[in-house]
Design a protein around this motif. Structure first.
Motif, PDB file in Angstrom:
ATOM      1  N   ALA A   1      -5.603  -2.605 -10.325  1.00 52.68           N
ATOM      2  CA  ALA A   1      -4.438  -2.500 -10.698  1.00 52.68           C
ATOM      3  C   ALA A   1      -4.193  -1.108 -11.021  1.00 52.68           C
ATOM      4  CB  ALA A   1      -4.004  -3.288 -11.878  1.00 52.68           C
ATOM      5  N   ARG A   2      -3.064  -0.438 -10.270  1.00 49.57           N
ATOM      6  CA  ARG A   2      -2.707   0.846 -10.753  1.00 49.57           C
ATOM      7  C   ARG A   2      -1.318   1.033 -11.233  1.00 49.57           C
ATOM      8  NH1 ARG A   2      -4.913   3.985  -5.461  1.00 49.57           N
ATOM      9  NH2 ARG A   2      -3.614   5.800  -6.452  1.00 49.57           N
ATOM     10  N   GLU A   3      -0.875   2.260 -10.787  1.00 48.85           N
ATOM     11  CA  GLU A   3       0.494   2.422 -11.496  1.00 48.85           C
ATOM     12  C   GLU A   3       1.450   1.452 -10.781  1.00 48.85           C
ATOM     13  OE1 GLU A   3       0.207   6.165  -8.709  1.00 48.85           O
ATOM     14  OE2 GLU A   3      -1.198   4.578  -9.869  1.00 48.85           O
ATOM     15  N   GLY A   4       1.386   1.055  -9.688  1.00 46.21           N
ATOM     16  CA  GLY A   4       2.228   0.141  -8.897  1.00 46.21           C
ATOM     17  C   GLY A   4       2.452  -1.345  -9.427  1.00 46.21           C
ATOM     18  N   VAL A   5       0.980  -1.732  -9.495  1.00 43.77           N
ATOM     19  CA  VAL A   5       1.122  -3.142 -10.339  1.00 43.77           C
ATOM     20  C   VAL A   5       1.341  -2.907 -11.906  1.00 43.77           C
ATOM     21  CG1 VAL A   5      -0.660  -4.588 -11.098  1.00 43.77           C
ATOM     22  CG2 VAL A   5      -0.842  -3.854  -8.831  1.00 43.77           C
ATOM     23  N   TYR A   6       1.110  -1.923 -12.748  1.00 42.32           N
ATOM     24  CA  TYR A   6       1.620  -1.800 -13.952  1.00 42.32           C
ATOM     25  C   TYR A   6       3.032  -1.740 -13.915  1.00 42.32           C
ATOM     26  CZ  TYR A   6      -3.154  -0.669 -15.114  1.00 42.32           C
ATOM     27  OH  TYR A   6      -4.448  -0.798 -15.438  1.00 42.32           O
ATOM     28  N   MET A   7       3.783  -1.059 -13.132  1.00 40.90           N
ATOM     29  CA  MET A   7       5.182  -0.938 -13.209  1.00 40.90           C
ATOM     30  C   MET A   7       6.030  -2.230 -12.775  1.00 40.90           C
ATOM     31  SD  MET A   7       6.062   2.678 -11.938  1.00 40.90           S
ATOM     32  CE  MET A   7       5.310   2.918 -10.550  1.00 40.90           C
ATOM     33  N   ARG A   8       5.362  -2.997 -11.747  1.00 38.88           N
ATOM     34  CA  ARG A   8       5.859  -4.129 -11.256  1.00 38.88           C
ATOM     35  C   ARG A   8       5.815  -5.275 -12.448  1.00 38.88           C
ATOM     36  NH1 ARG A   8       7.979  -6.294  -6.989  1.00 38.88           N
ATOM     37  NH2 ARG A   8       7.707  -8.384  -6.395  1.00 38.88           N
ATOM     38  N   ALA A   9       4.551  -4.996 -12.915  1.00 35.72           N
ATOM     39  CA  ALA A   9       4.323  -6.488 -13.838  1.00 35.72           C
ATOM     40  C   ALA A   9       5.028  -6.225 -15.418  1.00 35.72           C
ATOM     41  CB  ALA A   9       2.881  -6.748 -14.040  1.00 35.72           C
ATOM     42  N   LEU A  10       5.120  -4.878 -15.719  1.00 31.08           N
ATOM     43  CA  LEU A  10       5.462  -4.439 -17.088  1.00 31.08           C
ATOM     44  C   LEU A  10       6.663  -4.059 -17.163  1.00 31.08           C
ATOM     45  CD1 LEU A  10       2.239  -2.843 -18.355  1.00 31.08           C
ATOM     46  CD2 LEU A  10       2.786  -5.216 -18.629  1.00 31.08           C
ATOM     47  N   GLU A  11       7.200  -3.244 -16.091  1.00 35.44           N
ATOM     48  CA  GLU A  11       8.335  -2.669 -16.360  1.00 35.44           C
ATOM     49  C   GLU A  11       9.523  -3.655 -15.577  1.00 35.44           C
ATOM     50  OE1 GLU A  11       8.308   1.616 -15.068  1.00 35.44           O
ATOM     51  OE2 GLU A  11       6.838   1.897 -16.313  1.00 35.44           O
ATOM     52  N   ASP A  12       9.028  -4.071 -14.446  1.00 39.41           N
ATOM     53  CA  ASP A  12      10.110  -4.986 -13.609  1.00 39.41           C
ATOM     54  C   ASP A  12       9.871  -6.385 -13.980  1.00 39.41           C
ATOM     55  OD1 ASP A  12      10.803  -2.594 -12.333  1.00 39.41           O
ATOM     56  OD2 ASP A  12       9.483  -2.929 -10.756  1.00 39.41           O
ATOM     57  N   LYS A  13       8.841  -6.788 -14.865  1.00 36.31           N
ATOM     58  CA  LYS A  13       8.746  -8.219 -15.353  1.00 36.31           C
ATOM     59  C   LYS A  13       8.380  -9.102 -14.189  1.00 36.31           C
ATOM     60  CE  LYS A  13      10.043  -6.244 -19.527  1.00 36.31           C
ATOM     61  NZ  LYS A  13       8.587  -6.080 -20.518  1.00 36.31           N
ATOM     62  N   ALA A  14       7.733  -8.727 -13.520  1.00 39.23           N
ATOM     63  CA  ALA A  14       7.482  -9.608 -12.393  1.00 39.23           C
ATOM     64  C   ALA A  14       6.384 -10.648 -12.866  1.00 39.23           C
ATOM     65  CB  ALA A  14       7.170  -8.902 -11.000  1.00 39.23           C
TER      66      ALA A  14
END
Length: 222
Positions: A35-48
Motif C-alpha cells: 500500500a502506497r499513496e494510491g491505496v492510501y488516497m483511495r481508501a482514506l480520502e475517497d473512502k473506498a
C-alpha cells in the motif's frame, strides 16, 4: 554482538511485537500487502472499501514497487520487490494503522523517533527496514505466490494493492520499537561519539571552498 534472527508471522501477536528489539533481523511468513499513496488516497480520502479483511488476513503493509506483470491468462509474475522510502507516506499512516490494524510497516529508510512516537506507538506498531540496496531479487525469493492484485485498473501496476504470500521473506531489520526508539538515530549517536578519532592528525581545510568545514559532525547533502 550478533543480531537475533526471528521468524515472524504477518499477523503477529502483541507479545511478539513487544519482544522485538532494535536491530533484530526478521523474516516474515504469511500474507503481506503493498500500500502506497494510491491505496492510501483511495481508501482514506475517497473512502473506498478496502478489498481485504484487515488485520485478520494481514497486519503487514509493505511500501514497495513490485517488479511484476499480469499475464494474459490473469496469472501473475513477480520477480522482485523493491522497497520505497516510507517517509513519503507518513501523513497517511496514523489513520491507516488505526483503520486497518497494521502492526508491521515495512519499507526503506524509516522515519524519525518523533514520527514513531506520534504515529506508531499509539497503534502498537513497529517499523521494519530493508537491509541495504539492491535487495529486490533477494526479497523476491521469499514470495511464494501472488494471491491477488486489487485496484490495478484504477491505480496501475506500481500503485495497486498486491497481496503476497511470503515464505521467510527478508531479511528486514527492526528499526523502531514500542517505545518509539529509532535504530538509525541510536547508531548515529554512537558514531558521533567517536567521530573525532577518525580525523585525528588531519590538517584543517585550507581553500575554504563551498562545503568545506572543520566541523567533522557537519554533513553536506547536495
Amino acid at each position: 554482538m550478533k543480531p537475533r534472527e526471528i521468524v515472524l508471522s504477518t499477523t503477529p501477536t502483541p507479545e511478539e511485537i513487544a519482544a522485538l528489539r532494535l536491530g533484530d533481523i526478521v523474516y516474515l511468513n504469511g500474507l503481506m500487502y503493498t500500500a502506497r499513496e494510491g491505496v492510501y488516497m483511495r481508501a482514506l480520502e475517497d473512502k473506498a472499501n478496502i478489498p481485504m479483511e484487515l488485520p485478520s488476513q494481514s497486519a503487514a503493509n509493505f511500501h514497495c514497487s513490485p517488479a511484476a506483470t499480469i499475464r494474459p491468462d490473469g496469472s501473475f509474475d513477480m520477480g522482485a520487490v523493491t522497497a520505497t522510502a516510507s517517509f513519503r507516506f507518513a501523513k497517511w499512516l496514523p489513520e491507516w494503522m488505526a483503520k486497518t490494524g497494521a502492526k508491521l510497516i515495512i519499507g526503506k529508510g524509516g522515519m524519525s523517533s518523533k514520527d514513531y512516537k506520534s504515529y506508531f506507538v499509539p497503534n502498537g506498531a513497529v517499523y521494519l527496514s530493508t537491509v541495504g540496496y539492491g535487495t529486490g531479487a533477494l526479497l523476491g525469493r521469499g514470495v511464494d505466490n501472488v494471491e491477488a492484485v486489487h485496484w490495478h485498473e484504477e491505480l496501475g501496476i506500481a500503485q495497486a494493492m498486491w497481496v503476497i504470500r511470503c515464505n521467510r521473506m527478508g531479511p528486514f531489520i527492526v528499526a523502531s520499537d514500542l517505545n518509539g526508539s529509532c535504530l538509525f538515530e541510536r547508531e548515529n549517536e554512537r558514531i558521533k561519539e567517536n567521530l573525532h578519532r577518525v580525523y585525528e592528525g588531519t590538517k584543517p581545510a585550507v581553500l575554504k571552498r563551498f562545503g568545506e568545514t572543520d566541523d567533522r559532525s557537519d554533513e553536506l547533502i547536495g
